[in-house]
Design an enzyme around this catalytic site. Structure first.
Site, mmCIF file in Angstrom:
data_model
loop_
_atom_site.group_PDB
_atom_site.id
_atom_site.type_symbol
_atom_site.label_atom_id
_atom_site.label_comp_id
_atom_site.label_asym_id
_atom_site.label_seq_id
_atom_site.Cartn_x
_atom_site.Cartn_y
_atom_site.Cartn_z
ATOM 1 N N PRO A 47 0.676 -1.253 0.143
ATOM 2 C CG PRO A 47 -0.329 -1.137 2.099
ATOM 3 C CD PRO A 47 0.576 -2.047 1.074
ATOM 4 C CB ILE A 95 5.771 1.915 7.294
ATOM 5 C CG1 ILE A 95 6.195 1.891 5.960
ATOM 6 C CG2 ILE A 95 5.303 0.749 8.190
ATOM 7 C CD1 ILE A 95 7.688 1.560 6.092
ATOM 8 C CG HIS A 155 4.809 -5.679 1.185
ATOM 9 N ND1 HIS A 155 4.974 -6.805 1.285
ATOM 10 C CD2 HIS A 155 5.722 -5.225 0.254
ATOM 11 C CE1 HIS A 155 5.726 -7.402 0.421
ATOM 12 N NE2 HIS A 155 6.184 -6.352 -0.378
ATOM 13 C CG ASN A 190 8.687 -8.175 1.505
ATOM 14 O OD1 ASN A 190 8.740 -9.279 0.625
ATOM 15 N ND2 ASN A 190 9.133 -6.930 0.934
ATOM 16 C CD GLU A 191 12.423 -7.831 -1.350
ATOM 17 O OE1 GLU A 191 12.769 -6.630 -1.069
ATOM 18 O OE2 GLU A 191 12.239 -8.398 -2.198
ATOM 19 C CE LYS A 206 10.565 -8.270 -7.819
ATOM 20 N NZ LYS A 206 9.394 -7.817 -7.823
ATOM 21 C CD GLU A 230 8.327 -9.054 -3.970
ATOM 22 O OE1 GLU A 230 9.049 -8.229 -4.429
ATOM 23 O OE2 GLU A 230 7.673 -8.901 -2.995
ATOM 24 N N GLY A 238 10.955 -3.027 -9.561
ATOM 25 C CA GLY A 238 10.631 -1.706 -9.614
ATOM 26 C C GLY A 238 9.394 -1.535 -10.164
ATOM 27 C CD1 TRP A 239 5.869 -0.812 -6.969
ATOM 28 C CD2 TRP A 239 4.424 -0.140 -8.418
ATOM 29 N NE1 TRP A 239 5.257 0.265 -6.352
ATOM 30 C CE2 TRP A 239 4.277 0.774 -7.249
ATOM 31 C CE3 TRP A 239 3.496 0.053 -9.377
ATOM 32 C CZ2 TRP A 239 3.401 1.869 -7.244
ATOM 33 C CZ3 TRP A 239 2.453 1.110 -9.239
ATOM 34 C CH2 TRP A 239 2.803 1.882 -8.205
ATOM 35 C CG ASP A 274 5.182 -7.570 -5.811
ATOM 36 O OD1 ASP A 274 3.907 -7.872 -5.162
ATOM 37 O OD2 ASP A 274 5.935 -6.746 -5.374
#
Ligand SMILES: *[C@@H]1O[C@H](CO)[C@@H](O)[C@H](O)[C@H]1NC(C)=O
Ligand SMILES: *[C@@H]1O[C@H](CO)[C@@H](O)[C@H](O)[C@H]1NC(C)=O
Ligand SMILES: *[C@@H]1O[C@H](CO)[C@@H](O)[C@H](O)[C@H]1NC(C)=O
Ligand SMILES: *[C@@H]1O[C@H](CO)[C@@H](O)[C@H](O)[C@H]1NC(C)=O
Ligand SMILES: *[C@@H]1O[C@H](CO)[C@@H](O)[C@H](O)[C@H]1NC(C)=O
Ligand SMILES: *[C@@H]1O[C@H](CO)[C@@H](O)[C@H](O)[C@H]1NC(C)=O
Ligand SMILES: *[C@@H]1O[C@H](CO)[C@@H](O)[C@H](O)[C@H]1NC(C)=O
Length: 626
Positions: free
Chosen positions: A40, A44, A79, A169-170, A252, A287, A293-294, A336
């Site tokens: 989102p 955070i 996330h 995550n990561e 990726k 992913e 890089g979305w 993703d």
């Protein structure tokens, strides 16, 4: 663990005695690609994430994801979702009490939409972790227990076994690791989660073996990514104390689908070379995107090119699972791509939908157009339960190569054949050809067969192309332009009819590259389609609605199209408002020019033989004025 192993092994044993299949081994085809995710937008912080997750655009995006055919998307990884949980106080025994109401609301909505969450335990729990760092692990264990137990109670065991629970995550990336986990701290955190989830699972009437995935790691060098490497080292050292049941990682490409598989293969080989004891742990690339890089705009994200890349990624993983040792235990991959694009990159980001924020209208609202990649997921959902390995079809010129995935129904079920065909990645020129195939059935006297061919084609079923050429890439396309884009958002019905002989021949000449072709055959012995559930109607803006409905699982293979009908009032005639639209998915956006949308709506399904399902119940829509 043992149960899942048996499942993965069984999946790779060729099926025998299958009357529909000749000369070639077929295997159970697990739906390993039906996963998506997003982060989102915003800070955070609970309030900021809350307003993002409950925003009209995020909710509408989810609504579209849920309006894919049943089973096209099953899981969504979000996330910071657990940041929605608010700490209230401690009980006298010192157990934290949380307010789950925001998370409940989000989760129950997701559940209504038919999507399962991937719960990542990533939250600072309102700061109580930091202020109680000495008992952090107890807090994690209790929190994971509370979360799991709560939704087990609310939604039931049948639902919860489909959920996935994952570690942070990561964790080696500083932007994510806001708790500054150390190596020991991270492993203890994972152990604590595992304990909490497990004990919640045991509280079910029938004990559930709920599992944990992790470390959702990038696994770059051991020096720079100590957390994820240490976790698998500790698993390798003591496999019985390993907190994770599925090894998740992120790999990726640099733009190409083949690179995703190569990068994944390299990592897995490296892992297995060093950590032999974990080689039977199921693995998941959660992913598995063509490039990092979305939000970085890429031309190929706009159109059929991204759709084909996603299909290649799926094909490559299927082939790898059947043929390469390091992929034998591949459980799933995830794309993703559930993000929401923003101006001026409406089509060009890694998303399933193009997003137009209509700032020029009253009220301001969001318009979503389904991109070809969305259609590709829908095509993949139409595959049958068993599949052969990818067939590579070489044409007369050595550069001209097609990939074909053949799938079929099994045993004594009515015949269903579903083939997905596309030219190899980055094919720039393809000779004209006609594809001829024998089909795996015999024509009989009682049983007849019908087929449907659907096509995604660059510049044809290509809303971005229409936006660029007809709407001149304007940020606020008007109603006509939006309708033109939506006409082009589903695959084109290329051909359909009865198959008189067990042969298939299709002239595929002069198609714009790239393209994806779905060819399906159904038997008349398959039942008439079920009556769809009554549609849900969501207001988009004045005079415009999004109509969507739920499909029953595995009942719509032989669906050709849906029909949407409307009547102004209960005495008026019903009119067929989706005439001229090919609607292979359970949704329709209705925006009549100069007419009102108040009234009753119902839908029905049409199969390959043009047999009609019963109409759904009708639902009334009354527009609220602003
Ligand atoms: C983590 O480390 C960063 C940088 O060293 C620091 O700014 C931050 O306050 C630390 N966070 C916690 C939760 O300790
Ligand atoms: C639908 O089919 C898939 C794949 O064949 C299978 O895994 C799934 O269990 C089926 N679902 C239902 C509800 O029958
Ligand atoms: C619409 O307004 C929002 C908020 O001001 C802004 O971020 C966005 O870029 C605008 N969109 C367009 C298409 O102008
Ligand atoms: C295939 O279609 C193309 C154009 O639609 C046509 O020119 C060609 O003759 C056809 N080929 C065959 C073998 O029918
Ligand atoms: C293939 O067919 C298309 C449409 O019929 C035609 O325009 C094109 O020139 C043909 N290409 C070749 C290489 O023959
Ligand atoms: C129902 O709609 C028809 C067609 O628009 C109209 O002629 C008729 O007056 C309406 N009836 C009622 C009861 O509103
Ligand atoms: C359609 O509705 C009729 C009447 O309610 C019912 O008898 C029939 O079984 C239904 N058909 C299907 C395929 O559901």
């Amino acid at each position: 663990m043992v149960a899942s192993l048996v499942m993965y092994l069984a999946a790779l044993i060729p099926l025998q005695n299958n009357s529909h299949i000749v000369n070639e081994p077929y295997y159970q085809l697990p739906r390993f690609w039906t996963n998506t995710g997003f982060c989102p937008y915003g800070e955070i912080k609970r309030e900021s994430l809350k307003s993002s997750l409950f925003s009209e655009s995020v909710q509408m995006n989810l609504m579209h994801l849920a309006a894919l055919p049943t089973g096209a998307l099953t899981h969504i990884r979000i996330h910071w979702l657990l940041e929605l949980v608010k700490f209230i106080q401690y009980t006298q025994a010192g157990v934290p009490v949380y307010d789950f109401s925001d998370l409940d609301e989000f989760i129950l909505n997701l559940n209504d939409l038919g999507l399962y969450p991937v719960i990542e335990f990533m939250t600072d729990l309102d700061g109580i972790l930091i202020s109680n760092s000495d008992i952090m692990n107890d807090i994690w264990e209790d929190f994971s227990y509370q979360v799991t137990k709560r939704y087990l109670n609310l939604l039931g065991a049948k639902n919860l076994v489909k959920w996935r629970f994952e570690t942070w995550n990561e964790p080696d990336i500083h932007n994510y690791n806001i708790l500054n986990f150390t190596v020991e701290g991270f492993i203890e955190y994972a152990m604590a989660l595992r304990k909490g989830i497990k004990s919640a699972g045991r509280m079910s009437n029938k004990p559930l073996d709920l599992t944990l995935r992790g470390p959702a790691g990038l696994f770059k060098s051991k020096r720079n990514h100590p957390l994820c490497w240490s976790l698998i080292k500790s698993c390798n050292d003591q496999i019985n104390d390993c907190p994770i049941n599925v090894l998740t990682y992120h790999r990726k490409g640099q733009g190409l689908a083949t690179e995703v598989l190569e990068a994944s293969s390299k990592l897995l080989k490296n892992i297995y070379a060093n950590y032999d004891n974990i080689k039977m742990l199921p693995v998941s690339n959660d992913e598995a995107d063509p490039i990092t890089g979305w939000s970085t705009p890429q031309d190929f994200y706009e159109d059929v090119r991204y759709a084909t890349k996603l299909v290649y990624i799926v094909f490559l993983h299927w082939h790898a699972k059947l043929n390469y040792r390091e992929f034998k235990y591949l459980e799933t991959i995830s794309h993703d791509n559930a993000f929401i694009s923003y101006h001026p990159f409406e089509f060009a980001q890694r998303t399933l939908l193009a997003h137009f924020r209509m700032n020029n209208s009253q009220p301001v609202h969001s318009q979503f157009i389904q991109k070809p990649v969305y259609a590709a997921l829908s095509m993949l959902s139409k595959l049958a339960p068993v599949a052969a390995d990818i067939e590579v079809i070489a044409l007369s010129s050595p550069n001209d190569v097609l990939w074909l995935l053949k799938t079929s129904s099994t045993g004594n079920k009515p015949l269903y054949v579903s083939w997905l065909l596309l030219p190899r990645e980055n094919t720039e020129k393809l000779e004209n050809f006609t594809l001829h195939r024998q089909l795996p059935f015999k024509s009989g006297s009682v049983e007849t067969f019908a087929f449907v061919v659907e096509l995604l084609e660059q510049k044809k079923t290509d809303p971005a192309y229409i936006w660029r050429t007809q709407a001149r890439s304007r940020p606020f396309p008007d109603a006509m332009e939006r309708a033109a884009m939506r006409y082009a958002q589903t695959p084109r019905l290329q051909a359909s009819g009865l198959l008189l002989m067990p042969e298939f021949s299709l002239n595929i000449s002069g198609l714009q590259l790239p393209w994806i072709l779905l060819f399906r055959v159904c038997s008349n012995l398959s039942p008439v389609l079920k009556q769809p559930e009554a549609p849900t109607i969501t207001k988009i803006t004045i005079g415009e609605i999004f109509i969507s409905w739920r499909e029953a699982a595995n009942t719509t293979n032989c669906l050709k199209t849906y029909e949407v009908w409307f009547q102004v009032n209960q005495t008026a005639e019903w009119s067929f408002i989706s005439e001229n639209w090919h609607l292979p998915y359970p949704s329709f956006q209705y925006a009549p020019i100069n007419a009102c949308v108040n009234g009753f709506f119902k839908v029905r399904a049409i199969d390959f033989f043009n047999r009609k399902s019963n109409f759904s119940d009708a639902i009334e829509y009354i527009e609220m004025s602003v």
